[in-house]
Scaffold this motif. Structure first.
Motif, PDB file in Angstrom:
ATOM      1  N   LYS A 181      37.580  30.750  49.653  1.00  0.00           N
ATOM      2  CA  LYS A 181      37.948  29.558  48.889  1.00  0.00           C
ATOM      3  C   LYS A 181      38.952  28.679  49.622  1.00  0.00           C
ATOM      4  O   LYS A 181      39.069  27.484  49.348  1.00  0.00           O
ATOM      5  N   GLY A 260      38.983  33.570  40.808  1.00  0.00           N
ATOM      6  CA  GLY A 260      39.267  32.407  41.632  1.00  0.00           C
ATOM      7  C   GLY A 260      40.356  31.512  41.092  1.00  0.00           C
ATOM      8  O   GLY A 260      40.574  30.403  41.592  1.00  0.00           O
ATOM      9  N   PRO A 263      43.870  31.709  44.099  1.00  0.00           N
ATOM     10  CA  PRO A 263      43.359  32.046  45.439  1.00  0.00           C
ATOM     11  C   PRO A 263      44.430  32.342  46.480  1.00  0.00           C
ATOM     12  O   PRO A 263      44.129  32.892  47.535  1.00  0.00           O
TER      13      PRO A 263
END
Length: 390
Positions: A181, A260, A263
């Motif tokens: 990410k 997520g 991150p």
């Protein structure tokens, strides 16, 4: 599972870069359980034992603990320093059930449980505390003096002389990052201020309650002109992160990382390193860096509730944690055991596990005193909310 544990550590060892190597710088019936042999030998009740010898030796201690049949622990997340495997191994070895209450709690929750449940079977038998809490608990007479068989292998500066609290494991503040990410994972505190990390940087908890978050603020202070006597620059740093939009108010947990939501997470090295393994099969490429501009390490303390409802099981638990087997299990969870040097010297160290510890470019060698920790906690308590408000 969250791991918001309000821990700050006792500090008195030198951690080397390669392996964080330490060098010295309940019912009424159950609480009085004895083995017959121990009783005949005039041994003390388990609640008064300051060593296994007081009960007639390890065999007598094991017998008394098995008679109690249960150990009540509190705020021990299974994914924290390998505690899940440690608890499973203890149960398998001795056949004693472990009740793990409130694994997501804090050190203050542990202290509150001791004081509010005195005389109750649901009181915690043992606690795993940060330094500020452990030192205060000893001062308040809440912890029972007890010296495990390997007590002499723990550096003098990492324990209370009576054994009321003893460092067991520790690690460094680190920066964890989901490389799938985040294009360029940050490696230093200075990196965290880059515009590319908007809304990405989280802490594991609130530093007024969580030791890992408190350690993160201390590390940030050292990276920004502060010192062990001056934690304010660390608070100011997070204030800048908030103003820049980079600070994420969501307290990071394994769940938020997997989803997520956080991150980038500032947390203990053993937790972040453990997540690397935990999330491989879940599509999270978790990278870990120990920031060279803010190198800070802490160790935690084991203690026995003076009023433990299962006093023999509590003492056996301590013996297990500080045995070579227990200490190597901490190491298997990427945490540095308190007896690292002694294990290495006698050849009983798990060298393969030691080799997997995160790389430390700048070892943290001078640890805060009790007065410095107390003063730093006061500053954080008074100024943290103001720094990140708005």
């Amino acid at each position: 599972m969250t791991v918001h544990r309000a821990r700050a550590a006792a500090f008195a060892a030198v951690l080397t870069a390669a392996a964080l190597s330490l060098t010295a710088c309940g019912s009424a019936g159950s609480s009085t359980a004895k083995s017959g042999d121990a009783a005949k030998a005039g041994a003390k009740d388990a609640k008064d034992a300051t060593s296994a010898a007081d009960l007639g030796g390890m065999d007598a201690l094991v017998a008394a603990a098995k008679k109690e049949g249960k150990l009540h622990v509190i705020t021990l997340p299974k994914d924290w320093a390998n505690y899940g495997k440690i608890m499973d191994s203890f149960k398998a070895k001795y056949g004693i059930e472990i009740e793990d209450e409130n694994p997501d709690g804090s050190s203050q929750d542990e202290i509150n449980a001791i004081t509010s449940r005195k005389g109750q079977d649901r009181a915690p038998d043992v606690v795993d505390l940060g330094s500020a809490f452990a030192l205060q608990a000893v001062k308040d007479g809440l912890l029972a003096p007890y010296k495990v068989a390997t007590f002499d292998k723990v550096p003098e500066t990492m324990k209370d002389p009576s054994g009321a609290r003893v460092n067991d494991y520790g690690g460094y503040i680190s920066i964890g990052c989901d490389a799938k990410k985040i294009a360029n994972c940050p490696k230093t505190f200075a990196d965290l201020l880059k515009p590319e990390y908007k809304g990405q940087v989280a802490l594991n908890g609130n530093p007024t309650k969580s030791g890992s978050a408190f350690g993160g603020v201390y590390a940030a202070a050292l990276a920004n002109g502060g010192s062990l006597d001056n934690i304010q620059p660390g608070i100011d740093f997070f204030g800048k992160l908030k103003q820049s939009g980079n600070f994420n108010p969501v307290e990071s947990t394994p769940a938020t990382i997997e989803k997520g939501e956080t991150p980038i997470s500032i947390d203990w090295s053993y937790l972040n390193a453990g997540y690397t393994d935990e999330f491989k099969e879940k599509g999270v490429d978790w990278k870990v860096s120990v920031p060279g501009d803010g190198s800070y390490a802490q160790f935690y303390n084991q203690g026995i509730n003076k009023y433990a409802p299962h006093p023999a099981a509590a003492r056996l638990w301590q013996e297990y944690l500080f045995s070579a087997e227990g200490q190597n299990l901490f190491l298997g969870g990427y945490a540095t055991p308190a007896t690292f040097d002694a294990l290495k010297k006698d050849g009983s160290l798990d060298a393969a596990a030691a080799a997997k510890l995160p790389t430390v470019e700048k070892p943290f060698t001078t640890f805060p005193t009790q007065d410095q920790i107390t003063a730093a906690k006061k500053v954080v308590t008074e100024n943290w909310t103001k720094a990140i408000a708005g």
